[in-house]
Design a protein around this motif. Structure first.
Motif, mmCIF file in Angstrom:
data_model
loop_
_atom_site.group_PDB
_atom_site.id
_atom_site.type_symbol
_atom_site.label_atom_id
_atom_site.label_comp_id
_atom_site.label_asym_id
_atom_site.label_seq_id
_atom_site.Cartn_x
_atom_site.Cartn_y
_atom_site.Cartn_z
ATOM 1 N N ALA A 78 22.165 119.192 -55.885
ATOM 2 C CA ALA A 78 21.812 118.126 -54.956
ATOM 3 C C ALA A 78 20.385 118.315 -54.457
ATOM 4 C CB ALA A 78 22.779 118.113 -53.780
ATOM 5 N N VAL A 79 19.628 117.241 -54.418
ATOM 6 C CA VAL A 79 18.262 117.260 -53.891
ATOM 7 C C VAL A 79 18.295 117.120 -52.376
ATOM 8 C CG1 VAL A 79 16.059 116.032 -53.879
ATOM 9 C CG2 VAL A 79 17.312 116.324 -56.015
ATOM 10 N N GLY A 80 19.268 116.375 -51.891
ATOM 11 C CA GLY A 80 19.399 116.150 -50.463
ATOM 12 C C GLY A 80 20.724 115.481 -50.171
ATOM 13 N N TYR A 81 20.874 115.081 -48.929
ATOM 14 C CA TYR A 81 22.116 114.456 -48.498
ATOM 15 C C TYR A 81 21.808 113.204 -47.708
ATOM 16 C CZ TYR A 81 24.048 118.943 -49.796
ATOM 17 O OH TYR A 81 24.392 120.066 -50.496
ATOM 18 N N LYS A 82 22.716 112.255 -47.771
ATOM 19 C CA LYS A 82 22.579 110.998 -47.051
ATOM 20 C C LYS A 82 23.845 110.789 -46.221
ATOM 21 C CE LYS A 82 22.413 106.069 -48.083
ATOM 22 N NZ LYS A 82 22.274 105.095 -49.181
ATOM 23 N N PHE A 83 23.653 110.537 -44.940
ATOM 24 C CA PHE A 83 24.759 110.306 -44.020
ATOM 25 C C PHE A 83 24.608 108.910 -43.434
ATOM 26 C CE2 PHE A 83 23.663 114.796 -44.029
ATOM 27 C CZ PHE A 83 24.878 115.375 -44.359
ATOM 28 N N THR A 84 25.704 108.157 -43.423
ATOM 29 C CA THR A 84 25.691 106.784 -42.926
ATOM 30 C C THR A 84 26.685 106.655 -41.778
ATOM 31 O OG1 THR A 84 25.215 106.041 -45.179
ATOM 32 C CG2 THR A 84 25.953 104.372 -43.633
ATOM 33 N N SER A 85 26.260 105.967 -40.712
ATOM 34 C CA SER A 85 27.149 105.764 -39.569
ATOM 35 C C SER A 85 28.310 104.858 -39.971
ATOM 36 C CB SER A 85 26.377 105.152 -38.391
ATOM 37 O OG SER A 85 25.931 103.850 -38.722
ATOM 38 N N GLU A 86 29.348 104.853 -39.152
ATOM 39 C CA GLU A 86 30.533 104.045 -39.462
ATOM 40 C C GLU A 86 30.193 102.566 -39.570
ATOM 41 O OE1 GLU A 86 34.059 104.677 -37.150
ATOM 42 O OE2 GLU A 86 33.782 106.847 -37.169
ATOM 43 N N ASN A 87 29.287 102.079 -38.715
ATOM 44 C CA ASN A 87 28.928 100.660 -38.774
ATOM 45 C C ASN A 87 27.851 100.371 -39.832
ATOM 46 O OD1 ASN A 87 26.529 101.542 -37.626
ATOM 47 N ND2 ASN A 87 26.880 100.534 -35.651
ATOM 48 N N ARG A 88 27.414 101.402 -40.548
ATOM 49 C CA ARG A 88 26.474 101.317 -41.667
ATOM 50 C C ARG A 88 25.089 100.843 -41.237
ATOM 51 N NH1 ARG A 88 28.657 102.512 -46.143
ATOM 52 N NH2 ARG A 88 27.287 101.369 -47.528
ATOM 53 N N ARG A 89 24.761 100.944 -39.942
ATOM 54 C CA ARG A 89 23.453 100.515 -39.446
ATOM 55 C C ARG A 89 22.473 101.665 -39.303
ATOM 56 N NH1 ARG A 89 24.068 98.592 -34.278
ATOM 57 N NH2 ARG A 89 21.857 98.134 -34.332
ATOM 58 N N GLN A 90 22.981 102.899 -39.332
ATOM 59 C CA GLN A 90 22.111 104.071 -39.203
ATOM 60 C C GLN A 90 22.327 104.981 -40.405
ATOM 61 O OE1 GLN A 90 23.658 105.388 -35.459
ATOM 62 N NE2 GLN A 90 21.949 104.486 -34.326
ATOM 63 N N ILE A 91 21.206 105.465 -40.944
ATOM 64 C CA ILE A 91 21.250 106.353 -42.110
ATOM 65 C C ILE A 91 20.336 107.543 -41.844
ATOM 66 C CG2 ILE A 91 20.767 106.584 -44.582
ATOM 67 C CD1 ILE A 91 21.214 103.502 -44.735
ATOM 68 N N VAL A 92 20.833 108.732 -42.127
ATOM 69 C CA VAL A 92 20.031 109.944 -42.044
ATOM 70 C C VAL A 92 19.989 110.541 -43.442
ATOM 71 C CG1 VAL A 92 19.799 112.238 -41.024
ATOM 72 C CG2 VAL A 92 20.733 110.371 -39.670
ATOM 73 N N GLN A 93 18.779 110.810 -43.928
ATOM 74 C CA GLN A 93 18.594 111.462 -45.213
ATOM 75 C C GLN A 93 17.962 112.820 -44.942
ATOM 76 O OE1 GLN A 93 16.320 108.043 -46.688
ATOM 77 N NE2 GLN A 93 17.708 108.064 -48.446
ATOM 78 N N VAL A 94 18.549 113.866 -45.530
ATOM 79 C CA VAL A 94 18.103 115.232 -45.266
ATOM 80 C C VAL A 94 17.845 115.948 -46.588
ATOM 81 C CG1 VAL A 94 18.694 117.414 -44.159
ATOM 82 C CG2 VAL A 94 19.524 115.280 -43.189
#
Length: 80
Positions: free
Chosen positions: A4-20
């Motif tokens: 894996a190059v990184g990880y992507k996390f999405t909020s339940e309402n799909r309006r916020q995304i964090v890429q690490v």
């Protein structure tokens, strides 16, 4: 390669995304936007958690972009 190059996390309402990644963190917010204080209040705990785990030696770039979409009814008769 292959890992894996990184990880992507999405909020339940799909309006916020964090890429690490090991050397970067990015936060995205879809409209409606919370304003500067809202971004800070949401991103601050994410930054502190990333900082504790990745232990970056320095910050090279901090940015905030607001990208808006303008909906134009079609057909467009006169572009002027």
């Amino acid at each position: 390669h292959g890992g894996a190059v990184g990880y992507k996390f999405t909020s339940e309402n799909r309006r916020q995304i964090v890429q690490v990644r090991a050397n970067a963190i990015a936060f995205s917010q879809l409209a409606p936007y919370p304003g500067g204080d809202g971004f800070r209040d949401t991103f601050s705990p994410l930054w502190h958690r990333f900082k504790a785990m990745a232990k970056p030696k320095r910050v090279r770039r901090v940015g905030l972009r607001c990208i808006n979409r303008i909906q134009i009814p079609l057909p467009l008769i006169d572009f002027a």
